[in-house]
Scaffold this motif. Structure first.
Motif, PDB file in Angstrom:
ATOM      1  N   SER A 295      43.569  38.939  31.000  1.00  0.00           N
ATOM      2  CA  SER A 295      42.393  39.352  30.226  1.00  0.00           C
ATOM      3  C   SER A 295      41.129  39.405  31.074  1.00  0.00           C
ATOM      4  O   SER A 295      40.318  40.334  30.960  1.00  0.00           O
ATOM      5  N   HIS A 296      40.928  38.369  31.897  1.00  0.00           N
ATOM      6  CA  HIS A 296      39.724  38.275  32.721  1.00  0.00           C
ATOM      7  C   HIS A 296      40.108  37.788  34.117  1.00  0.00           C
ATOM      8  O   HIS A 296      41.040  36.993  34.269  1.00  0.00           O
ATOM      9  N   LEU A 297      39.356  38.244  35.113  1.00  0.00           N
ATOM     10  CA  LEU A 297      39.574  37.826  36.492  1.00  0.00           C
ATOM     11  C   LEU A 297      38.275  37.248  37.037  1.00  0.00           C
ATOM     12  O   LEU A 297      37.248  37.929  37.074  1.00  0.00           O
ATOM     13  N   TYR A 298      38.313  35.974  37.424  1.00  0.00           N
ATOM     14  CA  TYR A 298      37.184  35.314  38.064  1.00  0.00           C
ATOM     15  C   TYR A 298      37.597  34.977  39.501  1.00  0.00           C
ATOM     16  O   TYR A 298      38.712  34.489  39.727  1.00  0.00           O
ATOM     17  N   THR A 299      36.712  35.229  40.468  1.00  0.00           N
ATOM     18  CA  THR A 299      37.031  34.894  41.849  1.00  0.00           C
ATOM     19  C   THR A 299      36.007  33.908  42.396  1.00  0.00           C
ATOM     20  O   THR A 299      34.858  33.858  41.953  1.00  0.00           O
ATOM     21  N   LEU A 300      36.435  33.131  43.396  1.00  0.00           N
ATOM     22  CA  LEU A 300      35.574  32.143  44.033  1.00  0.00           C
ATOM     23  C   LEU A 300      35.696  32.283  45.542  1.00  0.00           C
ATOM     24  O   LEU A 300      36.790  32.235  46.092  1.00  0.00           O
ATOM     25  N   GLY A 301      34.553  32.442  46.184  1.00  0.00           N
ATOM     26  CA  GLY A 301      34.532  32.559  47.636  1.00  0.00           C
ATOM     27  C   GLY A 301      34.266  33.980  48.089  1.00  0.00           C
ATOM     28  O   GLY A 301      34.516  34.938  47.357  1.00  0.00           O
ATOM     29  N   SER A 302      33.765  34.119  49.313  1.00  0.00           N
ATOM     30  CA  SER A 302      33.343  35.439  49.799  1.00  0.00           C
ATOM     31  C   SER A 302      34.518  36.407  49.949  1.00  0.00           C
ATOM     32  O   SER A 302      34.429  37.557  49.499  1.00  0.00           O
ATOM     33  N   THR A 303      35.611  35.961  50.577  1.00  0.00           N
ATOM     34  CA  THR A 303      36.726  36.892  50.758  1.00  0.00           C
ATOM     35  C   THR A 303      37.463  37.170  49.451  1.00  0.00           C
ATOM     36  O   THR A 303      38.133  38.194  49.328  1.00  0.00           O
ATOM     37  N   ALA A 304      37.321  36.276  48.461  1.00  0.00           N
ATOM     38  CA  ALA A 304      37.967  36.512  47.168  1.00  0.00           C
ATOM     39  C   ALA A 304      37.355  37.712  46.445  1.00  0.00           C
ATOM     40  O   ALA A 304      37.963  38.252  45.514  1.00  0.00           O
ATOM     41  N   LYS A 305      36.165  38.139  46.881  1.00  0.00           N
ATOM     42  CA  LYS A 305      35.586  39.357  46.297  1.00  0.00           C
ATOM     43  C   LYS A 305      36.499  40.556  46.546  1.00  0.00           C
ATOM     44  O   LYS A 305      36.461  41.540  45.809  1.00  0.00           O
ATOM     45  N   LEU A 306      37.326  40.466  47.595  1.00  0.00           N
ATOM     46  CA  LEU A 306      38.274  41.532  47.871  1.00  0.00           C
ATOM     47  C   LEU A 306      39.374  41.584  46.813  1.00  0.00           C
ATOM     48  O   LEU A 306      39.941  42.651  46.556  1.00  0.00           O
ATOM     49  N   ILE A 307      39.689  40.431  46.209  1.00  0.00           N
ATOM     50  CA  ILE A 307      40.628  40.423  45.080  1.00  0.00           C
ATOM     51  C   ILE A 307      40.031  41.225  43.932  1.00  0.00           C
ATOM     52  O   ILE A 307      40.700  42.062  43.314  1.00  0.00           O
ATOM     53  N   ALA A 308      38.748  40.957  43.658  1.00  0.00           N
ATOM     54  CA  ALA A 308      38.049  41.689  42.596  1.00  0.00           C
ATOM     55  C   ALA A 308      38.028  43.185  42.888  1.00  0.00           C
ATOM     56  O   ALA A 308      38.262  44.018  42.002  1.00  0.00           O
ATOM     57  N   ARG A 320      35.236  42.819  32.959  1.00  0.00           N
ATOM     58  CA  ARG A 320      36.052  41.619  32.780  1.00  0.00           C
ATOM     59  C   ARG A 320      36.353  40.932  34.125  1.00  0.00           C
ATOM     60  O   ARG A 320      37.234  40.107  34.230  1.00  0.00           O
ATOM     61  N   ILE A 321      35.581  41.322  35.150  1.00  0.00           N
ATOM     62  CA  ILE A 321      35.713  40.715  36.472  1.00  0.00           C
ATOM     63  C   ILE A 321      34.385  40.066  36.854  1.00  0.00           C
ATOM     64  O   ILE A 321      33.320  40.685  36.734  1.00  0.00           O
ATOM     65  N   LYS A 322      34.437  38.828  37.313  1.00  0.00           N
ATOM     66  CA  LYS A 322      33.238  38.134  37.783  1.00  0.00           C
ATOM     67  C   LYS A 322      33.567  37.394  39.075  1.00  0.00           C
ATOM     68  O   LYS A 322      34.604  36.751  39.174  1.00  0.00           O
ATOM     69  N   SER A 323      32.663  37.489  40.034  1.00  0.00           N
ATOM     70  CA  SER A 323      32.833  36.789  41.309  1.00  0.00           C
ATOM     71  C   SER A 323      31.747  35.738  41.458  1.00  0.00           C
ATOM     72  O   SER A 323      30.579  35.995  41.150  1.00  0.00           O
ATOM     73  N   PHE A 324      32.138  34.566  41.931  1.00  0.00           N
ATOM     74  CA  PHE A 324      31.217  33.435  42.045  1.00  0.00           C
ATOM     75  C   PHE A 324      31.207  32.911  43.477  1.00  0.00           C
ATOM     76  O   PHE A 324      32.230  32.917  44.169  1.00  0.00           O
ATOM     77  N   ALA A 325      30.025  32.443  43.878  1.00  0.00           N
ATOM     78  CA  ALA A 325      29.871  31.875  45.210  1.00  0.00           C
ATOM     79  C   ALA A 325      30.039  30.368  45.201  1.00  0.00           C
ATOM     80  O   ALA A 325      30.310  29.768  46.239  1.00  0.00           O
ATOM     81  N   SER A 326      29.873  29.739  44.029  1.00  0.00           N
ATOM     82  CA  SER A 326      29.942  28.277  43.969  1.00  0.00           C
ATOM     83  C   SER A 326      30.792  27.818  42.788  1.00  0.00           C
ATOM     84  O   SER A 326      30.877  28.498  41.765  1.00  0.00           O
ATOM     85  N   ARG A 327      31.396  26.655  42.935  1.00  0.00           N
ATOM     86  CA  ARG A 327      32.214  26.090  41.863  1.00  0.00           C
ATOM     87  C   ARG A 327      31.404  25.761  40.614  1.00  0.00           C
ATOM     88  O   ARG A 327      31.861  26.035  39.501  1.00  0.00           O
ATOM     89  N   PRO A 328      30.202  25.147  40.742  1.00  0.00           N
ATOM     90  CA  PRO A 328      29.452  24.818  39.515  1.00  0.00           C
ATOM     91  C   PRO A 328      29.184  26.029  38.624  1.00  0.00           C
ATOM     92  O   PRO A 328      29.310  25.949  37.396  1.00  0.00           O
ATOM     93  N   GLN A 329      28.810  27.158  39.245  1.00  0.00           N
ATOM     94  CA  GLN A 329      28.571  28.375  38.459  1.00  0.00           C
ATOM     95  C   GLN A 329      29.842  28.819  37.741  1.00  0.00           C
ATOM     96  O   GLN A 329      29.831  29.166  36.555  1.00  0.00           O
ATOM     97  N   LEU A 330      30.929  28.799  38.473  1.00  0.00           N
ATOM     98  CA  LEU A 330      32.220  29.213  37.922  1.00  0.00           C
ATOM     99  C   LEU A 330      32.640  28.290  36.783  1.00  0.00           C
ATOM    100  O   LEU A 330      33.115  28.747  35.735  1.00  0.00           O
ATOM    101  N   GLN A 331      32.492  27.001  36.979  1.00  0.00           N
ATOM    102  CA  GLN A 331      32.900  26.027  35.967  1.00  0.00           C
ATOM    103  C   GLN A 331      32.144  26.225  34.658  1.00  0.00           C
ATOM    104  O   GLN A 331      32.747  26.194  33.575  1.00  0.00           O
TER     105      GLN A 331
END
Length: 369
Positions: A295-308, A320-331
């Motif tokens: 349903s949704h794809l969240y990524t964490l980390g700079s190279t994970a943006k390539l997954i997105a 439905r895709i969001k990329s995050f640079a830090s764990r607190p934001q993602l959490q």
């Protein structure tokens, strides 16, 4: 398949790009139903650890089950110099640490093949018949016995009637012309292969079918390896954050797609040590997620943006895709998204410490506004 080793105390070594700790734990869980064994603890799988393990062996140990990790050429040779295996398992050949081998899976296979070259020449080698890259292993010239396991392709030991069942997996195997049923308390079809290695080895060593069945059923998985937390309101969190590579990430997405009910969120972190394969590997995982019922794809980390990017390119809706640079934001974003019936998969390289996300969600599940 017949007996695979006689007389001496067998040293069983497990290596592979994925699943080696789980396979080692399953093999040990079965063998200890009958014998006092030595098992390498946790994922202590560096050559230096094997040297320590060799010093800890005692006469009362009837079997030895160890895990051989590998990051560079020569690592597995060193393992074998400290403890030479009678039985070798190569779970699969994938892209873990592929960056250390010129970005080529053939390089990984060459390094894994050190187990074949330096184990007992008359020993027994177990391979995955369904893993196409295992065909790259250097088996020519090996004078011992080779046993294959599989689900789809022709194999010496083949699992049938594979099903998700009661938080784990059930499957059938034919031994000596008789069909037997087994259960493992861990999710994922990829874990059936680990169980098959355990069944093949134990059966070859004369362990009874009932002891094998009980051993597999009571196997205890390692932390952050497909551990499912149920947080109420039919919310599930799948913590598979111990490590990641493209093949392992796709296997975890399969589990999310299968056991998730309503909203399925894949939280995928950067995959490290892929070298030249970094861009291709990450985008491949994104395309795979797009093809699954996610349903949704969240990524964490700079190279994970390539997954997105890979997911978007394969038609996954951008909103439905969001990329995050830090764990607190993602959490915080995940906490707000945890509607009843949500299933969240957490998968990434261990250095990202993504298992802390699962702990955060467990602590704060009831605090969602």
């Amino acid at each position: 398949m017949g007996q695979i080793i006689k007389r001496q105390r067998p040293v069983i070594a497990v290596t592979g790009s994925a699943g080696k700790t789980t396979a080692k734990e399953m093999i040990a869980a079965v063998l200890k139903r009958r014998w006092k064994i030595f098992k390498s603890p946790s994922n202590h799988n560096a050559p230096s650890a094997t040297r320590r393990h060799a010093r800890l062996l005692r006469p009362f140990h009837r079997a030895v089950v160890v895990e051989y990790g590998m990051q560079f050429y020569g690592n597995i040779k060193r393992h074998c110099q400290y403890l030479q295996p009678h039985i070798g398992v190569i779970t699969n050949v994938g892209r873990a640490h592929v960056g250390n081998f010129g970005g080529r899976v053939s390089g990984v296979a060459k390094a894994k093949s050190e187990l074949i070259r330096y184990m007992k020449p008359s020993g027994t080698l177990l391979l995955n018949a369904d893993d196409p890259s295992s065909a790259l292993l250097h088996t020519k010239g090996f004078k011992g016995k080779i046993i294959t396991v599989g689900i789809r392709n022709k194999a010496d030991l083949k699992a049938t009637h594979v099903h998700y069942k009661n938080g784990g997996m059930s499957f059938n195997v034919e031994l000596d012309g008789i069909r037997h049923s087994f259960y493992i308390p861990i999710l994922g079809e990829h874990n059936i292969y680990n169980a098959l290695f355990a069944v093949a080895i134990a059966h070859g060593l004369g362990i009874s079918t009932q002891q094998i069945r009980v051993g597999l059923k009571t196997f205890v998985r390692s932390k952050s390896r497909l551990v499912v937390y149920r947080l109420g309101r039919n919310v599930k969190v799948i913590d598979d954050a111990y490590s990641s590579n493209p093949d392992a990430a796709k296997a975890a997405i399969d589990v999310l797609s299968t056991i998730g009910t309503n909203t399925k969120i894949a939280v995928l972190g950067s995959m490290l040590e892929l070298g030249k394969h970094t861009s291709k590997g990450h985008q491949e995982v994104g395309r795979y997620a797009a093809a699954k019922n996610v349903s949704h794809l969240y990524t964490l980390g700079s190279t994970a943006k390539l997954i997105a990017a890979g997911a978007r390119g394969a038609g996954f809706p951008a909103n439905r895709i969001k990329s995050f640079a830090s764990r607190p934001q993602l959490q915080k974003a995940l906490l707000q998204k945890m509607e009843p019936g949500t299933t969240i998969l957490i998968k990434g390289s261990n250095q990202l410490r993504m298992s802390s996300i699962a702990k955060y969600l467990k602590r704060n599940a009831g605090k969602r506004k």
